[in-house]
Design a protein around this motif. Structure first.
Motif, PDB file in Angstrom:
ATOM      1  N   GLU A 103      44.389  36.901  30.419  1.00 58.02           N
ATOM      2  CA  GLU A 103      45.501  37.560  29.722  1.00 58.02           C
ATOM      3  C   GLU A 103      45.524  37.168  28.245  1.00 58.02           C
ATOM      4  OE1 GLU A 103      48.943  36.600  32.122  1.00 58.02           O
ATOM      5  OE2 GLU A 103      48.801  38.537  33.159  1.00 58.02           O
ATOM      6  N   LYS A 104      45.173  35.898  27.967  1.00 52.05           N
ATOM      7  CA  LYS A 104      45.205  35.412  26.594  1.00 52.05           C
ATOM      8  C   LYS A 104      44.134  36.107  25.743  1.00 52.05           C
ATOM      9  CE  LYS A 104      43.728  31.362  24.626  1.00 52.05           C
ATOM     10  NZ  LYS A 104      43.236  30.015  24.982  1.00 52.05           N
ATOM     11  N   TYR A 105      42.898  36.111  26.265  1.00 49.82           N
ATOM     12  CA  TYR A 105      41.796  36.657  25.464  1.00 49.82           C
ATOM     13  C   TYR A 105      41.809  38.176  25.393  1.00 49.82           C
ATOM     14  CZ  TYR A 105      39.584  32.153  24.831  1.00 49.82           C
ATOM     15  OH  TYR A 105      39.310  30.890  24.450  1.00 49.82           O
ATOM     16  N   ALA A 106      42.106  38.842  26.526  1.00 47.26           N
ATOM     17  CA  ALA A 106      42.053  40.306  26.536  1.00 47.26           C
ATOM     18  C   ALA A 106      43.410  40.918  26.189  1.00 47.26           C
ATOM     19  CB  ALA A 106      41.573  40.798  27.900  1.00 47.26           C
ATOM     20  N   LYS A 107      44.421  40.061  26.034  1.00 49.52           N
ATOM     21  CA  LYS A 107      45.785  40.510  25.705  1.00 49.52           C
ATOM     22  C   LYS A 107      46.272  41.567  26.687  1.00 49.52           C
ATOM     23  CE  LYS A 107      45.441  39.328  20.854  1.00 49.52           C
ATOM     24  NZ  LYS A 107      44.056  38.788  20.897  1.00 49.52           N
ATOM     25  N   THR A 108      45.957  41.371  27.976  1.00 46.44           N
ATOM     26  CA  THR A 108      46.376  42.310  29.006  1.00 46.44           C
ATOM     27  C   THR A 108      47.417  41.660  29.895  1.00 46.44           C
ATOM     28  OG1 THR A 108      44.601  41.521  30.407  1.00 46.44           O
ATOM     29  CG2 THR A 108      44.184  43.530  29.188  1.00 46.44           C
ATOM     30  N   LYS A 109      47.996  42.483  30.767  1.00 42.73           N
ATOM     31  CA  LYS A 109      48.877  41.959  31.802  1.00 42.73           C
ATOM     32  C   LYS A 109      48.226  42.251  33.142  1.00 42.73           C
ATOM     33  CE  LYS A 109      53.190  41.835  29.389  1.00 42.73           C
ATOM     34  NZ  LYS A 109      54.052  42.786  28.691  1.00 42.73           N
ATOM     35  N   LEU A 110      48.094  41.213  33.970  1.00 41.44           N
ATOM     36  CA  LEU A 110      47.430  41.377  35.259  1.00 41.44           C
ATOM     37  C   LEU A 110      48.435  41.235  36.387  1.00 41.44           C
ATOM     38  CD1 LEU A 110      44.210  39.156  34.966  1.00 41.44           C
ATOM     39  CD2 LEU A 110      44.454  41.565  34.499  1.00 41.44           C
ATOM     40  N   PHE A 111      48.258  42.064  37.415  1.00 41.03           N
ATOM     41  CA  PHE A 111      48.967  41.808  38.664  1.00 41.03           C
ATOM     42  C   PHE A 111      47.898  41.657  39.732  1.00 41.03           C
ATOM     43  CE2 PHE A 111      51.108  42.380  42.571  1.00 41.03           C
ATOM     44  CZ  PHE A 111      52.370  41.848  42.372  1.00 41.03           C
ATOM     45  N   VAL A 112      47.741  40.440  40.249  1.00 39.76           N
ATOM     46  CA  VAL A 112      46.686  40.182  41.217  1.00 39.76           C
ATOM     47  C   VAL A 112      47.283  40.184  42.618  1.00 39.76           C
ATOM     48  CG1 VAL A 112      44.833  38.621  41.882  1.00 39.76           C
ATOM     49  CG2 VAL A 112      45.541  38.750  39.500  1.00 39.76           C
ATOM     50  N   GLY A 113      46.869  41.162  43.423  1.00 40.63           N
ATOM     51  CA  GLY A 113      47.304  41.202  44.833  1.00 40.63           C
ATOM     52  C   GLY A 113      46.366  40.344  45.657  1.00 40.63           C
ATOM     53  N   LYS A 114      46.939  39.669  46.669  1.00 37.57           N
ATOM     54  CA  LYS A 114      46.111  38.808  47.526  1.00 37.57           C
ATOM     55  C   LYS A 114      45.082  39.618  48.312  1.00 37.57           C
ATOM     56  CE  LYS A 114      47.317  34.475  47.041  1.00 37.57           C
ATOM     57  NZ  LYS A 114      48.413  33.839  47.758  1.00 37.57           N
ATOM     58  N   ASN A 115      45.301  40.932  48.398  1.00 36.81           N
ATOM     59  CA  ASN A 115      44.382  41.768  49.169  1.00 36.81           C
ATOM     60  C   ASN A 115      43.161  42.205  48.362  1.00 36.81           C
ATOM     61  OD1 ASN A 115      46.025  43.323  47.532  1.00 36.81           O
ATOM     62  ND2 ASN A 115      46.038  45.062  48.904  1.00 36.81           N
ATOM     63  N   GLY A 116      42.985  41.657  47.169  1.00 41.43           N
ATOM     64  CA  GLY A 116      41.782  41.963  46.394  1.00 41.43           C
ATOM     65  C   GLY A 116      41.937  43.139  45.453  1.00 41.43           C
ATOM     66  N   ASP A 160      34.644  27.340  32.673  1.00 37.72           N
ATOM     67  CA  ASP A 160      34.055  27.175  31.336  1.00 37.72           C
ATOM     68  C   ASP A 160      33.199  28.374  30.955  1.00 37.72           C
ATOM     69  OD1 ASP A 160      35.267  24.764  31.303  1.00 37.72           O
ATOM     70  OD2 ASP A 160      33.481  23.632  31.935  1.00 37.72           O
ATOM     71  N   ARG A 161      32.403  28.845  31.950  1.00 40.67           N
ATOM     72  CA  ARG A 161      31.522  29.970  31.642  1.00 40.67           C
ATOM     73  C   ARG A 161      32.322  31.233  31.356  1.00 40.67           C
ATOM     74  NH1 ARG A 161      28.261  30.829  36.221  1.00 40.67           N
ATOM     75  NH2 ARG A 161      28.997  28.823  36.958  1.00 40.67           N
ATOM     76  N   VAL A 162      33.394  31.449  32.123  1.00 41.20           N
ATOM     77  CA  VAL A 162      34.209  32.642  31.896  1.00 41.20           C
ATOM     78  C   VAL A 162      34.904  32.541  30.540  1.00 41.20           C
ATOM     79  CG1 VAL A 162      36.178  33.972  32.727  1.00 41.20           C
ATOM     80  CG2 VAL A 162      34.488  33.137  34.343  1.00 41.20           C
ATOM     81  N   GLU A 163      35.355  31.336  30.190  1.00 42.83           N
ATOM     82  CA  GLU A 163      36.010  31.157  28.891  1.00 42.83           C
ATOM     83  C   GLU A 163      35.022  31.476  27.757  1.00 42.83           C
ATOM     84  OE1 GLU A 163      38.381  27.654  28.282  1.00 42.83           O
ATOM     85  OE2 GLU A 163      39.337  28.842  26.687  1.00 42.83           O
ATOM     86  N   ALA A 164      33.790  30.962  27.885  1.00 47.13           N
ATOM     87  CA  ALA A 164      32.775  31.237  26.862  1.00 47.13           C
ATOM     88  C   ALA A 164      32.514  32.735  26.766  1.00 47.13           C
ATOM     89  CB  ALA A 164      31.486  30.492  27.214  1.00 47.13           C
ATOM     90  N   PHE A 165      32.426  33.379  27.941  1.00 49.51           N
ATOM     91  CA  PHE A 165      32.183  34.819  27.990  1.00 49.51           C
ATOM     92  C   PHE A 165      33.310  35.572  27.293  1.00 49.51           C
ATOM     93  CE2 PHE A 165      33.192  38.755  30.337  1.00 49.51           C
ATOM     94  CZ  PHE A 165      32.039  39.480  30.109  1.00 49.51           C
ATOM     95  N   LEU A 166      34.557  35.208  27.621  1.00 45.08           N
ATOM     96  CA  LEU A 166      35.709  35.899  27.037  1.00 45.08           C
ATOM     97  C   LEU A 166      35.767  35.689  25.527  1.00 45.08           C
ATOM     98  CD1 LEU A 166      38.422  35.160  29.717  1.00 45.08           C
ATOM     99  CD2 LEU A 166      37.750  37.425  28.967  1.00 45.08           C
ATOM    100  N   GLU A 167      35.499  34.446  25.111  1.00 51.44           N
ATOM    101  CA  GLU A 167      35.548  34.112  23.689  1.00 51.44           C
ATOM    102  C   GLU A 167      34.538  34.952  22.916  1.00 51.44           C
ATOM    103  OE1 GLU A 167      36.602  29.818  21.715  1.00 51.44           O
ATOM    104  OE2 GLU A 167      35.171  29.947  23.336  1.00 51.44           O
ATOM    105  N   PHE A 168      33.311  35.007  23.481  1.00 48.84           N
ATOM    106  CA  PHE A 168      32.232  35.742  22.841  1.00 48.84           C
ATOM    107  C   PHE A 168      32.556  37.225  22.758  1.00 48.84           C
ATOM    108  CE2 PHE A 168      28.162  38.038  23.256  1.00 48.84           C
ATOM    109  CZ  PHE A 168      27.568  37.633  22.068  1.00 48.84           C
ATOM    110  N   GLU A 169      32.981  37.803  23.896  1.00 49.81           N
ATOM    111  CA  GLU A 169      33.233  39.238  23.952  1.00 49.81           C
ATOM    112  C   GLU A 169      34.462  39.614  23.121  1.00 49.81           C
ATOM    113  OE1 GLU A 169      31.422  41.697  25.559  1.00 49.81           O
ATOM    114  OE2 GLU A 169      29.905  40.165  25.930  1.00 49.81           O
ATOM    115  N   ALA A 170      35.491  38.768  23.153  1.00 48.19           N
ATOM    116  CA  ALA A 170      36.704  39.077  22.386  1.00 48.19           C
ATOM    117  C   ALA A 170      36.416  38.966  20.894  1.00 48.19           C
ATOM    118  CB  ALA A 170      37.830  38.134  22.787  1.00 48.19           C
ATOM    119  N   GLY A 171      35.523  38.049  20.512  1.00 50.11           N
ATOM    120  CA  GLY A 171      35.152  37.878  19.121  1.00 50.11           C
ATOM    121  C   GLY A 171      34.424  39.092  18.557  1.00 50.11           C
ATOM    122  N   LYS A 172      33.645  39.767  19.434  1.00 45.84           N
ATOM    123  CA  LYS A 172      32.879  40.937  19.010  1.00 45.84           C
ATOM    124  C   LYS A 172      33.775  42.079  18.571  1.00 45.84           C
ATOM    125  CE  LYS A 172      29.779  41.598  22.384  1.00 45.84           C
ATOM    126  NZ  LYS A 172      28.621  42.146  23.114  1.00 45.84           N
ATOM    127  N   ALA A 173      34.892  42.248  19.317  1.00 45.57           N
ATOM    128  CA  ALA A 173      35.739  43.412  19.078  1.00 45.57           C
ATOM    129  C   ALA A 173      36.509  43.274  17.770  1.00 45.57           C
ATOM    130  CB  ALA A 173      36.704  43.583  20.232  1.00 45.57           C
TER     131      ALA A 173
END
Lengths: 200, 240
Positions: A144-157, A187-200
């Protein structure tokens, strides 16, 4: 050290009641493909089975006089009584709801329906939801922080994504689903988000 | 017709020893749309297995409130064999194999966890060279594990036959057609149970006992390959 076990593999030398395992004599045997790390057993695949107090994301599949039938990305469909909601829904509407009760054949009764709109819905494997949420929902807040989105995660996937960079959030969630069984994922997801968010 | 000699100095017609299996290659998760799938190449056999479910039972009156229904379909492609197979629809043999495979999986799947649902298993023979039922069930077991369906064990098997008066493991098509008997066996190594046992031809009691010992021995090698296939699916994802 974690390792992948398959059905029939010995997990523990004593009898334990676990998800994804069964007891044979005095031993605990794996019943699904899973990762065992020390005392924990995490299934790698499986359909969602309704559990009381889970928040789920469903799609209205049938409308009757007394209520709605809701598809839950599970072998079992949820029932929602019209008494539970002042809002009325149409077939195809995406709703979030709480599982109030599950009967002896796994069929859930839903309450607290809320219509979700203006976003996108994605489906992942239900057993990987805890990874997407993370410890104390750390993973969700990170996305939510990096993509500035709002998520609703259902337990059913099912995950509903609104506002911000929806594509980035989806890419991150799919990456988590793909690598859910590996270590150091946050850590890997954070690096991925940082990199991809930086590109935009 | 002159009688063909199939075993010479302990070497079979395709160069294998008496207890050798054909080369086996298993790949898990080959179909994207199925809940679980597997492809097996067992000698010249090539078989695709797909699993769907557990899902809502259909027709609804068939739903069992105590457990999941298991449906299993075995089908041979019209181009799968050397001989003309003609139309590919279910015939007597395909229905029988589907039925025995269904009984195998009913005994290993923890069906009581999924009341009122059904689990559909499809076994499609793309190319056949003898021993397709045990290869098909071996592949379907991998597909079920890939689908995350809870099972007591990953089952596997082998067919033992009697060729030129000698018991051999894993009979191929020529040995099956020209040999005297053939026993497909599916076992569970965790519980040491025999889940499928069929017999074509005649054998002495002692020979059957030996055949069962052989099949348990061979099943261990097949199980190792099944586990490798399932693990490979996740290793690839890790590096990619």
């Amino acid at each position: 050290m974690s390792e992948i076990s398959v059905p029939g593999d010995l997990l523990f030398e004593d009898a334990r009641r676990l998800d994804g395992a069964y007891v044979l004599g005095n031993q605990t045997i794996a019943s699904v493909i899973c990762v065992k790390s020390e005392d924990r057993v995490v299934p790698l695949k499986g359909k969602y089975l309704p559990i009381i107090d889970d928040y789920v994301v469903g799609i209205i599949s049938e409308q009757r006089f007394s209520g709605y039938t809701i598809d839950l990305n599970s072998p079992y469909e949820g029932q929602l009584s019209t008494r539970e909601s002042r809002e009325s829904f149409k077939i195809g509407d995406v709703v979030s709801a709480l599982i109030q009760e599950v009967d002896e054949v796994n069929e859930p009764m839903l309450i607290e329906p809320r219509k979700l709109s203006g976003g996108r819905l994605i489906e992942i494997d239900a057993v990987k939801v805890p990874r997407v949420i993370g410890r104390n929902s750390s993973m969700v807040s990170m996305i939510e922080k990096y993509a500035k989105t709002k998520l609703f995660v259902g337990k059913n996937g099912r995950i509903y994504i609104r506002e911000g960079n929806v594509e980035l959030a989806i890419a991150a969630i799919l990456k988590i689903q793909k690598e859910a069984h590996t270590q150091g994922l946050t850590d890997r997801v954070e690096a991925f988000l940082e990199f991809e968010a930086g590109k935009a | 017709m002159e009688k063909q000699i199939l075993i010479k100095n302990g070497i079979r017609n395709d160069g294998r020893g008496i207890l050798d299996l054909r080369p086996i290659k298993i790949t898990a998760g080959v179909l994207k749309k199925a809940d679980g799938s597997a492809m097996i190449e067992w000698g010249k056999n090539k078989i695709l297995a797909a699993v769907y479910g557990p899902r809502e039972a259909f027709p609804k009156h068939a739903a069992n409130p105590n457990r999941a229904n298991v449906n299993c379909k075995y089908s041979m492609a019209p181009f799968s064999s050397l001989e003309e197979h003609g139309r590919s629809g279910p015939n007597r043999r395909a229905i029988e194999i589907g039925k025995v495979a269904k009984h195998v999986f009913e005994n290993v799947i923890l069906t009581n966890q999924f009341p009122k649902t059904q689990i559909d298993i499809s076994i499609e023979i793309l190319q056949s060279d003898g021993g397709t039922r045990i290869a098909g069930i071996t592949a379907a077991a991998v597909a079920l594990a890939d689908a995350g369906i809870p099972m007591k064990d990953l089952v596997q098997g082998v067919s033992v036959g009697k060729v030129d008066g000698q018991l051999v493991v894993d009979v191929d098509k020529i040995e099956d057609n020209l040999g005297t008997s053939d026993i497909p066996v599916i076992v569970s190594l965790r519980t040491n149970e025999i889940l499928l046992f069929q017999l074509d031809g005649m054998l002495e009691k002692k020979e059957i006992e030996t055949a069962i010992d052989y099949s348990f021995e061979a099943a261990k090698a097949v199980r190792a390959l099944q586990i490798e296939a399932l693990k490979n699916k996740y290793v690839v994802e890790e590096s990619g």
